[in-house]
Design an enzyme around this catalytic site. Sequence first.
Site, PDB file in Angstrom:
ATOM      1  N   LYS A  26      54.501  88.704  55.047  1.00  0.00           N
ATOM      2  CA  LYS A  26      55.677  89.514  55.393  1.00  0.00           C
ATOM      3  C   LYS A  26      55.382  90.408  56.601  1.00  0.00           C
ATOM      4  CE  LYS A  26      57.953  91.405  51.893  1.00  0.00           C
ATOM      5  NZ  LYS A  26      59.391  91.324  51.613  1.00  0.00           N
ATOM      6  N   ARG A  96      56.704  97.768  50.163  1.00  0.00           N
ATOM      7  CA  ARG A  96      56.712  96.409  49.593  1.00  0.00           C
ATOM      8  C   ARG A  96      55.354  95.752  49.754  1.00  0.00           C
ATOM      9  NH1 ARG A  96      62.451  94.455  50.058  1.00  0.00           N
ATOM     10  NH2 ARG A  96      63.459  95.882  51.490  1.00  0.00           N
ATOM     11  N   MET A 107      54.699  90.910  42.627  1.00  0.00           N
ATOM     12  CA  MET A 107      54.160  92.269  42.757  1.00  0.00           C
ATOM     13  C   MET A 107      55.310  93.261  42.894  1.00  0.00           C
ATOM     14  SD  MET A 107      50.834  91.653  45.086  1.00  0.00           S
ATOM     15  CE  MET A 107      51.570  90.473  46.158  1.00  0.00           C
ATOM     16  N   ARG A 352      60.320  83.930  56.680  1.00  0.00           N
ATOM     17  CA  ARG A 352      59.137  83.151  56.291  1.00  0.00           C
ATOM     18  C   ARG A 352      59.545  81.691  56.253  1.00  0.00           C
ATOM     19  NH1 ARG A 352      59.125  85.295  50.033  1.00  0.00           N
ATOM     20  NH2 ARG A 352      61.211  84.563  49.594  1.00  0.00           N
ATOM     21  N   HIS A 468      65.763  84.055  40.902  1.00  0.00           N
ATOM     22  CA  HIS A 468      64.358  83.759  40.583  1.00  0.00           C
ATOM     23  C   HIS A 468      64.214  82.354  40.011  1.00  0.00           C
ATOM     24  CE1 HIS A 468      60.783  83.787  37.992  1.00  0.00           C
ATOM     25  NE2 HIS A 468      60.257  84.458  38.992  1.00  0.00           N
ATOM     26  N   CYS A 844      38.303  55.301  42.960  1.00  0.00           N
ATOM     27  CA  CYS A 844      39.358  54.990  41.990  1.00  0.00           C
ATOM     28  C   CYS A 844      39.457  56.024  40.879  1.00  0.00           C
ATOM     29  CB  CYS A 844      39.163  53.584  41.425  1.00  0.00           C
ATOM     30  SG  CYS A 844      37.637  53.423  40.500  1.00  0.00           S
ATOM     31  N   TYR A 864      39.337  52.870  51.316  1.00  0.00           N
ATOM     32  CA  TYR A 864      40.599  52.987  50.581  1.00  0.00           C
ATOM     33  C   TYR A 864      40.492  53.998  49.451  1.00  0.00           C
ATOM     34  CZ  TYR A 864      38.553  50.111  46.830  1.00  0.00           C
ATOM     35  OH  TYR A 864      37.757  49.644  45.819  1.00  0.00           O
TER      36      TYR A 864
HETATM   37  C1  PEP Z   1      36.005  57.022  36.812  1.00  0.00           C
HETATM   38  O1  PEP Z   1      35.085  57.298  36.056  1.00  0.00           O
HETATM   39  O2  PEP Z   1      36.293  57.706  37.808  1.00  0.00           O
HETATM   40  C2  PEP Z   1      36.879  55.877  36.553  1.00  0.00           C
HETATM   41  C3  PEP Z   1      37.831  55.548  37.394  1.00  0.00           C
HETATM   42  O3  PEP Z   1      36.692  55.229  35.378  1.00  0.00           O
HETATM   43  P1  PEP Z   1      37.259  55.713  33.979  1.00  0.00           P
HETATM   44  O4  PEP Z   1      38.195  56.808  34.219  1.00  0.00           O
HETATM   45  O5  PEP Z   1      37.877  54.526  33.371  1.00  0.00           O
HETATM   46  O6  PEP Z   1      35.997  56.139  33.274  1.00  0.00           O
END
Ligand code: PEP
Length: 890
Positions: A26, A96, A107, A352, A468, A844, A864
Amino acid sequence: MTQWVYNFGKTGTDGDASRRNLLGGKGANLAEMSGIGLPVPPGFTLSTDVCTHFYDHDKTYPDTLDQQVREAIAKIESETGTRFADSANPLLVSVRSGARASMPGMMDTVLNLGLNDVTVVGLASRANDARFAYDSYRRFIQMYSDVVMEVDHGLFEDALEDMKLQRGVYEDTELTGDDLKALVASYKDIVQDEAGTGFPQDPWEQLWGAIGAVFASWMNTRAITYRRLNNIPVAWGTAINIQAMVFGNMGDDCATGVAFTRDPSTGENNFYGEFLINAQGEDVVAGIRTPLPLTVAARKKGGGEALSMQEAMPAAFDQLDAVRKKLEAHYRDMQDLEFTVQQGVLYMLQTRSGKRTAEAALRMAVEMADEGLITRDEALCRVDPNALDQLLHPTLDPNAEKVILARGLPASPGAACGKIVLNADRAEEMAAGGEVVILVRLETSPEDIHGMHAAAGILTARGGMTSHAAVVARGMGRACVSGASDVRFDEVSGKVFIADQVLVEGDIITIDGTSGEVYAGKVDMIQPKMSGAFASVMGWADEVRRMEVRTNAETPTEARVALDFGAQGIGLCRTEHMFFDADRIIAMRQMIMAADTEGRELALAKLLPMQRRDFEELFTIMAGLPVTIRLLDPPLHEFLPHSADELAEVAAAAGVTIETARQRSVKLAETNPMLGHRGCRLAVTYPEICRMQARAIFEAACAVAKNTGESPVPEVMVPLAATAREIALCKAEIDAAAAAVMAETGVTISYLVGTMVELPRASICAADLAVEAEFFSFGTNDLTQTSLGISRDDAGSFLHDYADKEIYPVDPFVSIDLEGVGSLVEMGVERGRKSRPDIKLGICGEHGGDGDSILFFEKVGLDYVSCSPYRVPAARLAAAQATIKTRQTD
Ligand code: PEP
Ligand code: MG
């Protein structure tokens, strides 16, 4: 001398928008607006360093602060021609809070400071309006006593209601100057009774009281909760802005309002906002009076009769519209403004970057890029990937049967259906118990945020589009209908009355935050269609990003959803998840519980055709995209039979007695299954399991290649390996199965064998593992569990303390722990690449869908990320942002 105080105003401005860390959002923006010549009432900011000093020094101030504050007040006096504590022409100020990150309503604030029994008379004669002066004084007493002296504000509300009742009036505005003067007297009595001391008359004492209370409010419970939910570090502290008051309640040529330079719900390039004539700021947000639209167009759209600001005060509206244009061009983003009109003159009190729905964020980003206001890269960085979630949630099926109960304002889009709860604590409790709840309140306040967070949707009886409930729900991505005035409450009996229905906690309703409608019971929902802006942003993101985005999927439905969302392959197919169906789990249990190879082979023979069919479906759906199939990784406790019925089923399937099955089950039970006989350890002990799965994969791949002409690309993944030897053992089985199946079918396909890196040893010894593995996929769920030594299953019960105490400021299972787990990933990447330069690298774990983690994966150069299907769009966008940000820092 350290500068603790920063001035803004016509006669000199010390700061600007770049000093946000020091001046708070602000304060920095008030300075910026002042610097570009906008009409900002003069004032000054106590920096966040003062807050840090305050907490580091037992709630005391730096020595020179008093002198700097006096000089700054003198500066306001000279610019306004008023004087603090002056009986004839008193300066009044607002005090404020203003932190670095916006913390709306968390706040405290004090307005009209400087009024006392003497200055109120001066104000009355200056404004030529006793009513206004006493109204300001009674508001000040109420606010100050609540915030600084901890007197319950409800007592003042009661006294006000009593006064209205006595005078037989309905609106506050109908009370006369004398009524308000009498009210001031009773307010002062309340203070004397409750606080045991009179209301302070010395404006300097008032000022330091307010400063102390606002700094103290940095540590109030709702601020702490808000910081936790929004990952705002406590060390940032808040700044305080002290500013000359301007009055929107000095008569009918005065007004106050809030505005957005574009529509924050839809993103349309329309001036959007609400205002009230003859009112102070809190009247607009508190929902006590219903605010009116700014523009004629908005009034017509809403079907209202009362004049918009454009019609009621055209000159002031024109000034505001000019400010709108100037601010948007200057900040190059949608702004959320607060303004006051005092006797026809416009003053800006805040600007803002405006909070917006995901839909609006997308539309604005695309339109601003098309208008040339921002670049495409900037447009991509304007959309919060996590907010895309809002767009992927269901909406109501237009053909569904519905019984409408009430109508309110469409405060935050999306539909939600759940059980009614009437307070925030119950919402949190029931949600923790797995219930989906709709929080129903008269209106919400910052104390309710934990309940709003826990709820799927929010319904309030009061409040406008900038109340709000509306603002917070939009920020959180919760569906919200506000201001549904047909909703009535009986707090004592816990009943809600909507139309002719009486509802209690646990009854189901559906709300539609896009239309503002409330329905009885459950209404059918449909999956959303992506807007044009969504497609544009996704298209731009795909052009920019370096990393691919795959999905974690094992069912055909998941695979199709993920493909629709733009997944470029499957990064993790957890084969053990393919056996949770009732008819399959028996064979799976039979296999796990088999006492010898023969018994196991028998169960595996049942599993093989099921697996083959599953893989055929996945390969067909993914049509030539890579599909990473992980060998079985069943933490045994998830699969062992628990009940007597389950034991009997397994015994029958395996042709053994129940007692034999029970004993085998007891023998297999592990003390710590997460570190037990799982992952590739299973294949080490029972190679026939790996052999069966490999055969199923290659039979499926060859069949699909033959039938569709599309060559599947299986990537066979060995889980939880710590050593190269484990991978080598599995690889030998996989290669043998591949060779055998290809020879049998006469079809050749290419495939990869790789491993998951989910143990610290795997990262440390990545160079060895990469000799065997053609790809690594970082399993950051287990890698987090094993490097922090925190059980994934038990973390929930204590990890919030770690967040509160900023040990791990963010849950390390949600966003990657950069220093620890991140370093292990980096080490795995470097060492893996050293021994196999073309090794394919992915992730993953759940972190594959988290924006901050994706930035890190970009920096370490993964190929990836893979995440659950609904997070694929967010990951595509986050990957593009990561490319842009990494490019910028290179
Ligand atoms: C991991 O451990 O990150 C994973 C992808 O395998 P899981 O969650 O199946 O153990
Ligand atoms: Mg794992």
